[in-house]
Design an enzyme around this catalytic site. Sequence first.
Site, PDB file in Angstrom:
ATOM      1  CB  ALA A 268      -1.005  -0.039   1.272  1.00 12.97           C
ATOM      2  CB  THR A 291      -4.069  -7.753  -0.142  1.00 12.13           C
ATOM      3  OG1 THR A 291      -5.054  -6.871   0.365  1.00 12.13           O
ATOM      4  CG2 THR A 291      -4.966  -9.016  -0.228  1.00 12.13           C
ATOM      5  CB  CYS A 292      -2.632  -3.122   2.926  1.00  5.73           C
ATOM      6  SG  CYS A 292      -3.915  -2.559   2.326  1.00  5.73           S
ATOM      7  CG  PHE A 293       0.589  -4.493   5.381  1.00 10.56           C
ATOM      8  CD1 PHE A 293       1.050  -3.429   5.567  1.00 10.56           C
ATOM      9  CD2 PHE A 293      -0.580  -4.868   6.318  1.00 10.56           C
ATOM     10  CE1 PHE A 293       0.575  -2.263   6.146  1.00 10.56           C
ATOM     11  CE2 PHE A 293      -1.136  -3.543   6.699  1.00 10.56           C
ATOM     12  CZ  PHE A 293      -0.581  -2.476   6.655  1.00 10.56           C
TER      13      PHE A 293
END
Length: 324
Positions: A268, A291-293
């Site tokens: 992100a 999913t951001c990381f």
Amino acid sequence: MSNQGARRNGPVKLRLTVLCAKNLAKKDFFRLPDPFAKVVVDGSGQCHSTDTVRNTLDPKWNQHYDLYIGKADSITISVWNHKKIHKKQGAGFLGCVRLLSNTINRLKDTGCKDNDITGVLDHTFCVEHNAYGEIIPHELKPNGKTIPVTEDTKKEYVRLYVNWRFLHGIEAQFLALQKGFNEVIPQHLLKAFDEKELELIVCGLGKIDIADWKSNTRLKHCTPDSNIVKWFWKAVESFDEERRARLLQFVTGSSRVPLQGFKALQGAAGPRLFTIHQIDANTNNLPKAHTCFNRIDIPPYESYDKLYDKLLTAIEETCGFAVE
């Protein structure tokens, strides 16, 4: 199935059309299925799914897919009931057909002129297309819905259908897409690339390199010798290309790898490596993805079999997200 040409010393590009299914088995006494078809080029990672048709035993899709077929590749077309696929592994299966490599080679070596359609196809010069959920008929020639396609007129039908499908039938949508795309990326910047180079830049690599994946993975609260880590990679190595892509999509939000490899995965807030995080949680829980990381949280499972089953359930039978 039509042959669209071949790459030099590489796979052949084929266009596969999934038309319909008939007389599917009614496995639920009270409800009709919501069938969709899944097309897989075995071992290559290529996977496509048709739209879902509601409440029918005779679904019509008429959807087209470009496939790259190697000399030894086979194609599996399976039909599933969307109402049941999330309940357990293998649930919702309605049937399948498999095209083996020798069959595909025979098909791509023959053309329209070599196959008599008498008694095989029941078409007219009227086709259907899906416009935002509405099925709209289109006559390829005046009074086309009353003119049957015969052995003598099949070439005309193919010519008119291809011309409409690839030129006039999508002209408005393509012009809108082109306008929006050029607003983001000016057209003169794209002239240096051919279509394959542009596909790589936009979509990334199609094949997943496990060695590159391992060497560009960060470990949190575990080490390379931890059972969780060793079992995770053992599971990944046992997966076929499709399941590896599903796992990658589960953890990162994308089923493909950046052109520069796993070292270029984005999070992100910029570049972020794929991360395996061993957490202190109940081992009845499924692995959880951030999913951001690009991070997967894995409880300390007691055995490889349990990790494999939980991981498979997470990537194949779960959907949705939450905000922390």
